[in-house]
Write a protein that holds these residues in place. Structure first.
Motif, PDB file in Angstrom:
ATOM      1  N   ARG A  94      11.849  26.874  31.357  1.00  0.00           N
ATOM      2  CA  ARG A  94      12.435  27.331  30.100  1.00  0.00           C
ATOM      3  C   ARG A  94      11.436  28.177  29.312  1.00  0.00           C
ATOM      4  O   ARG A  94      11.554  28.340  28.108  1.00  0.00           O
ATOM      5  N   ILE A  95      10.454  28.699  30.034  1.00  0.00           N
ATOM      6  CA  ILE A  95       9.539  29.689  29.478  1.00  0.00           C
ATOM      7  C   ILE A  95       9.862  31.012  30.165  1.00  0.00           C
ATOM      8  O   ILE A  95       9.886  31.095  31.391  1.00  0.00           O
ATOM      9  N   VAL A  96      10.160  32.023  29.399  1.00  0.00           N
ATOM     10  CA  VAL A  96      10.489  33.325  29.984  1.00  0.00           C
ATOM     11  C   VAL A  96       9.559  34.387  29.409  1.00  0.00           C
ATOM     12  O   VAL A  96       8.965  34.197  28.339  1.00  0.00           O
ATOM     13  N   LYS A  97       9.413  35.465  30.147  1.00  0.00           N
ATOM     14  CA  LYS A  97       8.585  36.570  29.691  1.00  0.00           C
ATOM     15  C   LYS A  97       9.500  37.688  29.228  1.00  0.00           C
ATOM     16  O   LYS A  97      10.336  38.188  29.987  1.00  0.00           O
ATOM     17  N   VAL A  98       9.354  38.053  27.961  1.00  0.00           N
ATOM     18  CA  VAL A  98      10.159  39.130  27.374  1.00  0.00           C
ATOM     19  C   VAL A  98       9.199  40.184  26.845  1.00  0.00           C
ATOM     20  O   VAL A  98       8.415  39.908  25.935  1.00  0.00           O
ATOM     21  N   ARG A 102       5.217  35.570  26.421  1.00  0.00           N
ATOM     22  CA  ARG A 102       5.743  34.305  26.901  1.00  0.00           C
ATOM     23  C   ARG A 102       6.533  33.651  25.766  1.00  0.00           C
ATOM     24  O   ARG A 102       6.016  33.444  24.676  1.00  0.00           O
ATOM     25  N   VAL A 103       7.794  33.347  26.036  1.00  0.00           N
ATOM     26  CA  VAL A 103       8.686  32.819  25.005  1.00  0.00           C
ATOM     27  C   VAL A 103       9.220  31.459  25.442  1.00  0.00           C
ATOM     28  O   VAL A 103       9.762  31.319  26.543  1.00  0.00           O
ATOM     29  N   SER A 104       9.044  30.454  24.587  1.00  0.00           N
ATOM     30  CA  SER A 104       9.603  29.130  24.834  1.00  0.00           C
ATOM     31  C   SER A 104      11.012  29.074  24.254  1.00  0.00           C
ATOM     32  O   SER A 104      11.199  29.176  23.044  1.00  0.00           O
ATOM     33  N   LEU A 105      12.014  28.913  25.129  1.00  0.00           N
ATOM     34  CA  LEU A 105      13.390  28.846  24.656  1.00  0.00           C
ATOM     35  C   LEU A 105      13.604  27.598  23.804  1.00  0.00           C
ATOM     36  O   LEU A 105      14.340  27.629  22.813  1.00  0.00           O
ATOM     37  N   VAL A 106      12.944  26.501  24.165  1.00  0.00           N
ATOM     38  CA  VAL A 106      13.061  25.257  23.386  1.00  0.00           C
ATOM     39  C   VAL A 106      12.528  25.452  21.977  1.00  0.00           C
ATOM     40  O   VAL A 106      13.129  25.018  20.994  1.00  0.00           O
ATOM     41  N   GLU A 107      11.382  26.127  21.876  1.00  0.00           N
ATOM     42  CA  GLU A 107      10.781  26.346  20.559  1.00  0.00           C
ATOM     43  C   GLU A 107      11.692  27.192  19.667  1.00  0.00           C
ATOM     44  O   GLU A 107      11.840  26.912  18.475  1.00  0.00           O
TER      45      GLU A 107
END
Length: 204
Positions: A94-98, A102-107
């Motif tokens: 659930r960590i993606v690179k945009v 690095r972006v935490s979707l949960v956060e």
């Protein structure tokens, strides 16, 4: 993590705060937090030792779990605080690179549910050559009224602007869907495939 709406409902009905427990099949229970006192940080149980591996994943040592002297590594990304408490940054998947971030979707989901207009939120990576994020939102009564006043497009822009105060704009949702309830599986978890369908995408 429990959505804020569930925490609020428990507090209204029972009159006490929620204690959340975190663990895994491999390790058993690892830590806990009071939602009224610890918005983000988890406290390890006295018999549990936690540390962060070089790749950011949580390593747990406990007398009640296997893994030997080195303990177990699980696919939860963490940040260990100086006082030994830890923040969960989401599952490794659930960590993606945009755009290089690095972006935490949960956060992002937790940040959205802290806004007064949002009851529940689920964020999904829409993939493609240029990764973009989509957010499905269940509004509060106040959010519903504001969406009616502004229209869905401007309301989504307002939510994005609120997130931009603490998150890089490149990693914020660009597509918004406002729903009565989040699509869920029979286990009560958000259904990723159904979530993608809200944005006209299919699960690969």
């Amino acid at each position: 993590p429990l959505p804020q709406s569930a925490v609020d409902t428990v507090r209204e009905i029972i009159g006490c705060d929620v204690v959340e427990m975190f663990g895994s099949t491999e390790t058993g229970v690892v830590g806990y937090r009071w939602r009224s006192q610890e918005a983000e940080r988890w406290v390890p149980y006295p018999t549990v030792s936690v540390r962060c591996d070089p790749d950011g994943r949580l390593r747990v040592r406990s007398p009640y779990a296997g893994g030997g002297a080195d303990g177990n590594v699980i696919d939860d990304l963490v940040e260990i605080q100086e006082d030994g408490r830890f923040r969960l940054l989401g599952r490794d998947d659930r960590i993606v690179k945009v755009e290089g971030n690095r972006v935490s979707l949960v956060e992002l989901e937790e940040a959205l549910t802290r806004l007064k207009w949002v009851r529940e939120a689920a964020i999904v990576s829409l993939g493609g050559d240029n990764v973009r994020l989509g957010a499905a939102i269940v509004t509060t009564d106040l959010g519903h009224a504001e969406r009616d006043r502004l229209g869905a497009f401007r309301f989504g822009r307002m939510l994005r602007a609120e997130l931009a105060a603490a998150h890089p704009t490149a990693g914020l949702p660009r597509h918004w869907r406002f729903v009565d309830r989040l699509p869920a599986s029979v286990l009560g978890k958000v259904d990723g495939g159904a979530l993608l369908k809200l944005f006209g995408r299919r699960q690969s």
